[in-house]
Scaffold this active site. Sequence first.
Site, mmCIF file in Angstrom:
data_model
loop_
_atom_site.group_PDB
_atom_site.id
_atom_site.type_symbol
_atom_site.label_atom_id
_atom_site.label_comp_id
_atom_site.label_asym_id
_atom_site.label_seq_id
_atom_site.Cartn_x
_atom_site.Cartn_y
_atom_site.Cartn_z
ATOM 1 N N LYS A 14 0.843 -1.219 0.000
ATOM 2 C CA LYS A 14 0.000 0.000 0.000
ATOM 3 C C LYS A 14 0.871 1.259 0.000
ATOM 4 O O LYS A 14 0.673 2.147 -0.820
ATOM 5 C CB LYS A 14 -0.884 -0.011 1.251
ATOM 6 C CG LYS A 14 -1.502 1.329 1.592
ATOM 7 C CD LYS A 14 -2.454 1.258 2.768
ATOM 8 C CE LYS A 14 -1.850 1.484 4.125
ATOM 9 N NZ LYS A 14 -1.515 2.858 4.481
ATOM 10 N N ASN A 15 1.837 1.301 0.918
ATOM 11 C CA ASN A 15 2.577 2.551 1.090
ATOM 12 C C ASN A 15 3.632 2.793 0.015
ATOM 13 O O ASN A 15 4.275 3.829 -0.010
ATOM 14 C CB ASN A 15 3.178 2.623 2.499
ATOM 15 C CG ASN A 15 2.075 2.832 3.535
ATOM 16 O OD1 ASN A 15 0.951 3.197 3.181
ATOM 17 N ND2 ASN A 15 2.385 2.587 4.793
ATOM 18 N N CYS A 69 -6.583 12.290 13.098
ATOM 19 C CA CYS A 69 -6.331 10.918 12.694
ATOM 20 C C CYS A 69 -6.386 10.052 13.931
ATOM 21 O O CYS A 69 -5.994 10.476 15.013
ATOM 22 C CB CYS A 69 -4.958 10.835 12.045
ATOM 23 S SG CYS A 69 -4.547 9.177 11.576
ATOM 24 N N ARG A 81 -1.320 14.372 13.443
ATOM 25 C CA ARG A 81 -0.309 14.206 12.391
ATOM 26 C C ARG A 81 -0.150 15.516 11.631
ATOM 27 O O ARG A 81 -0.786 15.749 10.618
ATOM 28 C CB ARG A 81 -0.705 13.049 11.459
ATOM 29 C CG ARG A 81 -0.678 11.731 12.208
ATOM 30 C CD ARG A 81 -1.279 10.620 11.410
ATOM 31 N NE ARG A 81 -0.382 10.074 10.420
ATOM 32 C CZ ARG A 81 -0.710 9.093 9.593
ATOM 33 N NH1 ARG A 81 -1.914 8.571 9.642
ATOM 34 N NH2 ARG A 81 0.162 8.633 8.723
ATOM 35 N N ASP A 103 4.007 0.225 12.241
ATOM 36 C CA ASP A 103 2.831 -0.453 11.676
ATOM 37 C C ASP A 103 2.739 -1.917 12.121
ATOM 38 O O ASP A 103 1.719 -2.565 11.892
ATOM 39 C CB ASP A 103 2.852 -0.385 10.142
ATOM 40 C CG ASP A 103 2.672 1.039 9.645
ATOM 41 O OD1 ASP A 103 2.177 1.878 10.411
ATOM 42 O OD2 ASP A 103 3.028 1.311 8.489
ATOM 43 N N ARG A 140 -8.896 -0.806 4.278
ATOM 44 C CA ARG A 140 -8.047 0.271 3.743
ATOM 45 C C ARG A 140 -6.703 -0.303 3.313
ATOM 46 O O ARG A 140 -6.053 0.245 2.429
ATOM 47 C CB ARG A 140 -7.772 1.317 4.841
ATOM 48 C CG ARG A 140 -8.862 2.321 5.065
ATOM 49 C CD ARG A 140 -8.425 3.346 6.102
ATOM 50 N NE ARG A 140 -7.063 3.762 5.826
ATOM 51 C CZ ARG A 140 -6.139 3.996 6.753
ATOM 52 N NH1 ARG A 140 -6.424 3.860 8.027
ATOM 53 N NH2 ARG A 140 -4.919 4.353 6.419
HETATM 54 N N1 EPU Z 1 5.449 14.570 11.465
HETATM 55 C C1 EPU Z 1 5.458 15.894 11.836
HETATM 56 N N2 EPU Z 1 5.280 16.828 10.861
HETATM 57 C C2 EPU Z 1 5.113 16.500 9.551
HETATM 58 C C3 EPU Z 1 5.118 15.135 9.178
HETATM 59 C C4 EPU Z 1 5.292 14.196 10.168
HETATM 60 O O1 EPU Z 1 5.584 16.218 13.013
HETATM 61 O O2 EPU Z 1 4.968 17.413 8.715
HETATM 62 C C5 EPU Z 1 5.625 13.557 12.513
HETATM 63 C C6 EPU Z 1 4.410 12.631 12.656
HETATM 64 O O3 EPU Z 1 3.389 13.224 13.401
HETATM 65 C C7 EPU Z 1 5.028 11.423 13.324
HETATM 66 C C8 EPU Z 1 6.426 11.385 12.693
HETATM 67 O O4 EPU Z 1 6.664 12.678 12.145
HETATM 68 O O5 EPU Z 1 5.132 11.648 14.695
HETATM 69 C C9 EPU Z 1 6.642 10.366 11.632
HETATM 70 O O6 EPU Z 1 5.543 10.393 10.726
HETATM 71 P P1 EPU Z 1 5.716 10.157 9.165
HETATM 72 O O7 EPU Z 1 5.533 11.461 8.486
HETATM 73 O O8 EPU Z 1 6.944 9.375 8.891
HETATM 74 O O9 EPU Z 1 4.446 9.259 8.886
HETATM 75 P P2 EPU Z 1 3.640 9.299 7.547
HETATM 76 O O10 EPU Z 1 4.578 9.564 6.448
HETATM 77 O O11 EPU Z 1 2.443 10.152 7.711
HETATM 78 C C10 EPU Z 1 3.933 6.802 6.856
HETATM 79 C C11 EPU Z 1 2.990 5.663 6.582
HETATM 80 C C12 EPU Z 1 2.384 5.181 7.887
HETATM 81 C C13 EPU Z 1 3.527 4.743 8.812
HETATM 82 C C14 EPU Z 1 4.502 5.920 9.005
HETATM 83 C C15 EPU Z 1 5.709 5.563 9.832
HETATM 84 C C16 EPU Z 1 2.145 6.175 4.401
HETATM 85 C C17 EPU Z 1 0.987 6.570 3.556
HETATM 86 N N3 EPU Z 1 1.935 6.114 5.694
HETATM 87 O O12 EPU Z 1 3.134 7.807 7.457
HETATM 88 O O13 EPU Z 1 1.580 4.069 7.571
HETATM 89 O O14 EPU Z 1 3.003 4.370 10.048
HETATM 90 O O15 EPU Z 1 4.971 6.382 7.731
HETATM 91 O O16 EPU Z 1 6.397 4.515 9.240
HETATM 92 O O17 EPU Z 1 3.214 5.867 3.890
HETATM 93 C C18 EPU Z 1 -0.252 2.622 7.796
HETATM 94 O O18 EPU Z 1 0.054 2.120 6.711
HETATM 95 O O19 EPU Z 1 -1.100 2.102 8.570
HETATM 96 C C19 EPU Z 1 0.397 3.865 8.223
HETATM 97 C C20 EPU Z 1 -0.109 4.663 9.162
#
Ligand code: EPU
Length: 417
Positions: A22-23, A117, A122, A305, A398
């Site tokens: 998915k990701n 969320c 987030r 995850d 999802r």
């Molecule tokens: N964060 C910030 N500011 C930002 C972006 C992120 O503070 O602008 C923080 C987040 O709140 C969190 C940390 O940085 O505390 C890391 O979050 P990250 O941005 O890496 O998460 P993401 O990119 O939103 C992806 C996956 C998630 C997975 C995380 C961590 C996708 C679509 N989603 O999320 O997948 O848990 O990386 O590996 O790629 C899932 O598939 O169930 C899922 C939630």
Amino acid sequence: MKQYIIKGGNKLSGEIKVKGAKNSALKIIASTILTKGENKISNVPQINDIKKMMDILKDLGVNIKKNQSGSFLINTDNISKTDIDEKKGKDLRASIILSGPLLARFKKATIPYPGGCLIGKRPIDIFINGLQSLGAHCEEKNNKYYFTTKQLHGAIFVFPKISVTATETMIMAASIAEGTTVLKNTAQEPEIIELAKYLNKCGAKIKGAGTSIITIKGVKRLLANKTKIMPDRIEVGTFVIMGLLTKSAIKISNCLPEHLETFLLMIKKAGGKLEIGKNFIKTLPTKKFNPVNIITHEYPGFATDLQAPFTLLMTQAEGNSLIHDPIFNGRLFFTDKLNQMGADIIMCDPHRAIVKGPTHLFGKNVDSPDLRAGITLVLAGLIAQGTTTIGNTYQIERGYENIIQRLKNLGAKIYAK
Ligand code: EPU
């Protein structure tokens, strides 16, 4: 609203094939905005999040067709708008990644506020600051972000915190920006490597994906190409735990165990018996599990995850384990549902829980709070005594394709109503 009904207690057997990630698929599909011509993407998982991403793109004018072999043909030549539909965008947190390619190609992008969320707050500050460093302007009004630019240009950007989707968004934006961009403290997930590989196939000049420093030499435009989505490492880990919990011998095929090194190390510490091949993992019936403390971490650490299913595994271990998930604020709240089923888990604070094992689980009526907690409740139902009913199954779908049928094929007593 569809519910899953599970009768627990029986062993599983046979083989389960892992679907596309998915990701990875979400980002590669988004990246087609940067390309001219027809992209051909195979092994795309048929799940709710992908359908939503495709709906958002279709609404922008993207042409998406499925061919006879199941691959998606995606042509973004006729995109007619750059504002993401509010309802569609809000429903899919990952819609924020579209800001990068839309802004780079059309010099503007309007993205609805991703909203709250279930796994915690987030924010998107890193996306905004990153795109600003490339020369974008961002205005926030009416619950939307309006990104505009005269021209994106290369820059050095240091991520204050490692973020997977922000890294991917910046790679996409910088691919067709003017000049060279250096991204530092980037996420290193295999999905990021796959995105960079695909963009490079399309003509981008990206170096260093999979490390903490990525350099991107901007080019004018990318040309569509074809790719196959990598196997979903989170599905793999989930199924490994499913086999171990149910004390079953199952073969998890079509996977890349090399993407799960830390997870597999923790499974080994827990005493989980596995046979690991180049592209399969077999679970072997394991009588007793040891308690193991884990801390989730960005790749190559223990994936957040996979924290929920591992927490469930620890309810069957002989002793206490500490589960520490510092990445998101709300990823341990589901433990309350496991407690309703008989587990003994104490939340110390939003990021830490102590699991006391072993505990006997009983079937209950529970709602799936989010995707990864939802599949964990399914696994809990498979080992619980009696019948478990799971609501809000939309969340599970999802990310897990055709999960009922795939589990039934292994002999699970599960159906949807
Ligand atoms: N964060 C910030 N500011 C930002 C972006 C992120 O503070 O602008 C923080 C987040 O709140 C969190 C940390 O940085 O505390 C890391 O979050 P990250 O941005 O890496 O998460 P993401 O990119 O939103 C992806 C996956 C998630 C997975 C995380 C961590 C996708 C679509 N989603 O999320 O997948 O848990 O990386 O590996 O790629 C899932 O598939 O169930 C899922 C939630």
